[in-house]
Design a protein around this motif. Structure first.
Motif, PDB file in Angstrom:
ATOM      1  N   TYR A   1       0.970  -1.198   0.012  1.00 23.63           N
ATOM      2  CA  TYR A   1       0.094   0.086   0.374  1.00 23.63           C
ATOM      3  C   TYR A   1       1.187   0.908  -0.043  1.00 23.63           C
ATOM      4  O   TYR A   1       2.095   1.308   1.030  1.00 23.63           O
ATOM      5  CB  TYR A   1      -1.188  -0.506   1.122  1.00 23.63           C
ATOM      6  N   GLY A   2       0.282   2.221  -1.170  1.00 21.30           N
ATOM      7  CA  GLY A   2       1.462   3.230  -1.290  1.00 21.30           C
ATOM      8  C   GLY A   2       2.968   3.529  -1.172  1.00 21.30           C
ATOM      9  O   GLY A   2       3.804   3.847  -1.654  1.00 21.30           O
ATOM     10  N   GLY A   3       3.090   2.005  -2.443  1.00 25.61           N
ATOM     11  CA  GLY A   3       4.415   1.481  -2.623  1.00 25.61           C
ATOM     12  C   GLY A   3       4.159   1.608  -3.786  1.00 25.61           C
ATOM     13  O   GLY A   3       4.196   2.750  -4.684  1.00 25.61           O
ATOM     14  N   ARG A   4       5.427   1.440  -4.447  1.00 22.73           N
ATOM     15  CA  ARG A   4       5.849   1.372  -5.441  1.00 22.73           C
ATOM     16  C   ARG A   4       5.311   0.679  -6.750  1.00 22.73           C
ATOM     17  O   ARG A   4       4.756  -0.914  -6.480  1.00 22.73           O
ATOM     18  CB  ARG A   4       7.786   1.224  -5.778  1.00 22.73           C
ATOM     19  N   SER A   5       5.991   0.298  -7.603  1.00 26.05           N
ATOM     20  CA  SER A   5       5.262  -0.657  -8.798  1.00 26.05           C
ATOM     21  C   SER A   5       6.353  -1.747  -8.500  1.00 26.05           C
ATOM     22  O   SER A   5       6.896  -1.575  -8.092  1.00 26.05           O
ATOM     23  CB  SER A   5       6.344  -0.155 -10.104  1.00 26.05           C
ATOM     24  N   SER A   6       5.909  -3.349  -8.643  1.00 24.30           N
ATOM     25  CA  SER A   6       6.840  -3.787  -8.858  1.00 24.30           C
ATOM     26  C   SER A   6       6.051  -5.160  -9.183  1.00 24.30           C
ATOM     27  O   SER A   6       4.984  -5.468  -9.739  1.00 24.30           O
ATOM     28  CB  SER A   6       6.380  -4.832  -7.171  1.00 24.30           C
ATOM     29  N   LEU A   7       7.141  -6.786  -9.412  1.00 24.76           N
ATOM     30  CA  LEU A   7       6.961  -7.350 -10.933  1.00 24.76           C
ATOM     31  C   LEU A   7       7.407  -8.477  -9.256  1.00 24.76           C
ATOM     32  O   LEU A   7       8.736  -8.881  -9.290  1.00 24.76           O
ATOM     33  CB  LEU A   7       7.685  -7.896 -12.390  1.00 24.76           C
ATOM     34  N   LYS A   8       6.576  -9.743  -9.429  1.00 24.06           N
ATOM     35  CA  LYS A   8       7.043 -11.076  -8.681  1.00 24.06           C
ATOM     36  C   LYS A   8       7.626 -12.365  -9.245  1.00 24.06           C
ATOM     37  O   LYS A   8       6.030 -12.062  -9.998  1.00 24.06           O
ATOM     38  CB  LYS A   8       6.946 -10.543  -7.070  1.00 24.06           C
ATOM     39  N   GLY A   9       7.410 -12.670  -9.179  1.00 31.36           N
ATOM     40  CA  GLY A   9       7.887 -14.584  -9.975  1.00 31.36           C
ATOM     41  C   GLY A   9       8.768 -15.877  -9.675  1.00 31.36           C
ATOM     42  O   GLY A   9       9.129 -16.305  -8.270  1.00 31.36           O
ATOM     43  N   TYR A  10       7.951 -16.176 -10.084  1.00 33.63           N
ATOM     44  CA  TYR A  10       8.883 -17.798  -9.131  1.00 33.63           C
ATOM     45  C   TYR A  10       8.156 -18.840 -10.085  1.00 33.63           C
ATOM     46  O   TYR A  10       7.806 -18.751 -11.584  1.00 33.63           O
ATOM     47  CB  TYR A  10       7.867 -17.982  -8.010  1.00 33.63           C
ATOM     48  N   VAL A  11       9.434 -19.792 -10.370  1.00 25.69           N
ATOM     49  CA  VAL A  11       9.278 -21.190 -10.567  1.00 25.69           C
ATOM     50  C   VAL A  11       9.190 -22.436  -9.967  1.00 25.69           C
ATOM     51  O   VAL A  11       9.609 -22.526  -8.744  1.00 25.69           O
ATOM     52  CB  VAL A  11      10.453 -21.552 -11.738  1.00 25.69           C
ATOM     53  N   GLU A  12       8.644 -23.574  -9.544  1.00 26.28           N
ATOM     54  CA  GLU A  12       8.081 -24.746  -9.748  1.00 26.28           C
ATOM     55  C   GLU A  12       8.244 -25.884  -9.949  1.00 26.28           C
ATOM     56  O   GLU A  12       7.793 -26.226 -10.980  1.00 26.28           O
ATOM     57  CB  GLU A  12       7.042 -24.487  -8.713  1.00 26.28           C
ATOM     58  N   LEU A  13       9.009 -27.180  -9.607  1.00 16.56           N
ATOM     59  CA  LEU A  13       8.832 -27.825  -9.415  1.00 16.56           C
ATOM     60  C   LEU A  13       8.339 -29.328  -8.759  1.00 16.56           C
ATOM     61  O   LEU A  13       8.851 -28.844  -7.191  1.00 16.56           O
ATOM     62  CB  LEU A  13      10.649 -28.774 -10.435  1.00 16.56           C
ATOM     63  N   GLY A  14       8.151 -30.118  -9.091  1.00 17.75           N
ATOM     64  CA  GLY A  14       7.686 -30.874  -8.167  1.00 17.75           C
ATOM     65  C   GLY A  14       7.322 -32.365  -8.704  1.00 17.75           C
ATOM     66  O   GLY A  14       7.066 -32.841  -9.817  1.00 17.75           O
ATOM     67  N   VAL A  15       6.754 -33.771  -7.728  1.00 22.60           N
ATOM     68  CA  VAL A  15       6.848 -34.920  -7.941  1.00 22.60           C
ATOM     69  C   VAL A  15       5.597 -35.202  -6.844  1.00 22.60           C
ATOM     70  O   VAL A  15       5.192 -34.556  -6.037  1.00 22.60           O
ATOM     71  CB  VAL A  15       8.070 -35.648  -7.395  1.00 22.60           C
ATOM     72  N   GLY A  16       4.653 -35.921  -7.189  1.00 21.08           N
ATOM     73  CA  GLY A  16       3.928 -36.464  -6.735  1.00 21.08           C
ATOM     74  C   GLY A  16       3.538 -38.038  -7.151  1.00 21.08           C
ATOM     75  O   GLY A  16       3.764 -38.783  -7.770  1.00 21.08           O
ATOM     76  N   HIS A  17       2.254 -38.579  -6.492  1.00 27.81           N
ATOM     77  CA  HIS A  17       0.857 -39.486  -6.705  1.00 27.81           C
ATOM     78  C   HIS A  17      -0.109 -39.241  -6.463  1.00 27.81           C
ATOM     79  O   HIS A  17      -0.889 -38.743  -5.170  1.00 27.81           O
ATOM     80  CB  HIS A  17       1.568 -40.756  -5.201  1.00 27.81           C
ATOM     81  N   ASP A  18      -1.063 -39.235  -7.271  1.00 32.53           N
ATOM     82  CA  ASP A  18      -2.239 -39.928  -7.319  1.00 32.53           C
ATOM     83  C   ASP A  18      -2.978 -41.072  -7.663  1.00 32.53           C
ATOM     84  O   ASP A  18      -2.380 -41.076  -8.474  1.00 32.53           O
ATOM     85  CB  ASP A  18      -2.737 -38.156  -8.410  1.00 32.53           C
ATOM     86  N   SER A  19      -3.533 -40.981  -6.472  1.00 33.29           N
ATOM     87  CA  SER A  19      -4.568 -42.342  -6.572  1.00 33.29           C
ATOM     88  C   SER A  19      -6.025 -42.169  -7.413  1.00 33.29           C
ATOM     89  O   SER A  19      -6.418 -43.529  -7.505  1.00 33.29           O
ATOM     90  CB  SER A  19      -4.733 -41.767  -4.684  1.00 33.29           C
ATOM     91  N   ASN A  20      -6.081 -41.261  -7.840  1.00 31.80           N
ATOM     92  CA  ASN A  20      -7.428 -41.162  -8.821  1.00 31.80           C
ATOM     93  C   ASN A  20      -6.942 -40.349  -9.972  1.00 31.80           C
ATOM     94  O   ASN A  20      -7.630 -38.460  -9.938  1.00 31.80           O
ATOM     95  CB  ASN A  20      -8.396 -41.036  -7.811  1.00 31.80           C
ATOM     96  N   ALA A  21      -6.236 -40.302 -10.848  1.00 23.94           N
ATOM     97  CA  ALA A  21      -6.056 -39.211 -11.455  1.00 23.94           C
ATOM     98  C   ALA A  21      -7.976 -38.556 -12.485  1.00 23.94           C
ATOM     99  O   ALA A  21      -7.318 -37.455 -12.578  1.00 23.94           O
ATOM    100  CB  ALA A  21      -5.159 -39.580 -12.915  1.00 23.94           C
ATOM    101  N   ASN A  22      -7.990 -39.372 -13.274  1.00 23.98           N
ATOM    102  CA  ASN A  22      -9.062 -39.212 -13.384  1.00 23.98           C
ATOM    103  C   ASN A  22     -10.234 -38.667 -12.757  1.00 23.98           C
ATOM    104  O   ASN A  22     -12.059 -38.643 -13.312  1.00 23.98           O
ATOM    105  CB  ASN A  22      -9.423 -40.495 -14.881  1.00 23.98           C
ATOM    106  N   ALA A  23     -10.386 -38.966 -11.581  1.00 24.04           N
ATOM    107  CA  ALA A  23     -11.699 -38.319 -10.561  1.00 24.04           C
ATOM    108  C   ALA A  23     -12.605 -39.444 -11.038  1.00 24.04           C
ATOM    109  O   ALA A  23     -14.124 -38.619 -10.447  1.00 24.04           O
ATOM    110  CB  ALA A  23     -12.257 -37.264 -10.667  1.00 24.04           C
TER     111      ALA A  23
END
Length: 443
Positions: free
Chosen positions: A146-168
């Motif tokens: 609030y009341g600050g300057r212009s800003s640009l923030k970002g991220y990159v993310e990598l992950g692994v996992g297990h899905d018991s029901n990928a197709n619902a």
């Protein structure tokens, strides 16, 4: 004789000095009493005890430290800032006092003042947020700026996992036939719940271009892709989402109007697109408490299944709270409908309402535990032509996890999430469990 004269002259000064020492000792007793009240949770009583002494003892580091703590704990944030600034003027290298001042600046929403503090002090102010769930409610578009300057923030993310029901999909292979006296229906193997390991990649940007003290341009862009191993690879998907809009701020209020777009592909083929508008009203009570309300209207299109096209209209509100110990919590509710665009497609549309809640708790300087819970009820507009029942869903979702920040800008998040959709339609009654570990780099 001379000794008697000097004694007569020195006596008033000695009496005054003794009085000053006595007052100082009494004042220090008051400070100790205020500190004791603070430890007992009686912050307002501690503040009221020190308040009459401020004009006399302002500039005394011992007094200013106690005054700052008492005023902050009592919710008198402006007075706390004044006392803590005096303490830092006397002790510029006091990092504990710098952190305390940052906490008071956050309480009044003075983000610019926080950004003026050293980077190591900023890092110590608030534990890392718990991930995208709390990001959505607390940190969208850098609202703390609030009341600050212009800003640009970002991220990159990598992950692994297990899905018991990928197709619902339903777990059972035999479904009760809607026609009395006929055998149960047997699902094809590819229609059953399919589990699989996966890898996921995601990247995002959010920014604010400040035009003047009230107006700014805001936007977000997120892209994600998930690839499954084995038989679940036909459920690989890619999603792209973006928003672009204008924000107007005045005092504690902020209004945001954005255009939204979304693209979703399944197994390399476009499945769904969405486009529409989002209106938001944000009310910041102070640096710790915030209300947010929204209205969203989206046109949902299925290029290969036009019968499923709907207009989704949803309204909702949420409240978020950041506690002084670094914990935070939010709760929200919403309601709306999905209205089919095709004639005779009422069974594909529904009315909905839901609840959301979540929180995070710091365990150590680099560790945070978090949890979230969502519940949604959907009532559809007509009988399903195959099962001769009107579909209604009650979907619950629970997520638990940890967030570890091994270094500034890095986050490692193990998370477990379970979804249960209790549906009147057997084909849409399912349970799903997902465990994942992601590594995020923020910049």
């Amino acid at each position: 004789m001379y000794l008697r004269i000097w004694s007569q002259r020195l006596l008033p000064w000695c009496m005054a000095l003794g009085g000053c020492l006595s007052c100082g000792a009494w004042a220090d007793d008051v400070v100790q009493q205020a500190l004791a009240l603070g430890r007992q949770g009686q912050a307002m009583q501690a503040f009221q005890l020190l308040d009459p002494l401020e004009s006399e003892r302002a500039g005394d580091p011992v007094f200013d430290a106690a005054m700052g703590d008492a005023a902050h704990a009592a919710g008198q944030y402006t007075r706390a800032i004044m006392a803590r600034e005096r303490l830092l003027a006397a002790q510029p290298g006091n990092q504990q006092a710098q952190v305390a001042l940052g906490q008071s600046l956050q309480a009044v929403g003075d983000r610019r003042g926080v950004l003026a503090l050293p980077s190591d002090v900023q890092a110590a102010l608030i534990p890392v947020d718990a991930g995208h769930t709390l990001d959505q409610f607390l940190y969208s578009y850098d609202r703390q700026e609030y009341g600050g300057r212009s800003s640009l923030k970002g991220y990159v993310e990598l992950g692994v996992g297990h899905d018991s029901n990928a197709n619902a999909a339903p777990v059972v292979g035999d479904l009760q036939s809607p026609v009395p006296g006929t055998p149960p229906w047997t699902l094809l193997p590819e229609a059953l719940a399919t589990s699989g390991n996966y890898v996921v990649a995601q990247a995002g940007l959010r920014g604010r271009a400040v035009l003047n003290s009230r107006w700014s341009v805001v936007g977000t862009a997120i892209g994600a892709t998930r690839h499954y191993a084995g038989q679940a690879d036909r459920f690989d998907h890619t999603a792209l989402d973006g928003t672009l809009g204008m924000a107007w701020r005045s005092e504690r209020h902020e209004l945001i109007a954005s255009a939204q777009g979304s693209y979703y592909a399944l197994d390399g083929a476009r499945l769904r697109t969405m486009g529409g508008v989002l209106g938001e009203w944000i009310y910041r009570m102070d640096g710790f408490r915030q209300w947010g309300s929204f209205v969203q209207v989206l046109e949902v299109r299925y290029p290969m299944q036009a019968l499923r096209n709907v207009r989704r209209s949803v309204v909702g509100t949420s409240y978020s709270h950041l506690f002084r110990n670094g914990s935070s919590a939010y709760a929200g509710l919403y309601g709306g409908r999905e209205q089919p665009q095709a004639s005779g497609a009422d069974p594909l549309g529904h009315r909905l309402w839901g609840l959301r809640a979540g929180g995070q708790w710091p365990l150590a300087p680099q560790w945070v535990a978090f949890a979230s819970a969502d519940w949604e009820h959907r009532r559809y507009g007509g009988q399903d032509p195959f099962f001769a029942v009107t579909r209604s869903d009650r979907q619950a979702q629970l997520a638990l996890g940890l967030s570890w920040t091994p270094a500034p800008g890095w986050r490692v998040t193990p998370q477990w999430m379970v979804t249960r959709n209790a549906s009147a339609l057997p084909i849409t009654d399912y349970e799903r469990r997902v465990f994942s570990i992601t590594v995020r780099r923020e910049f």
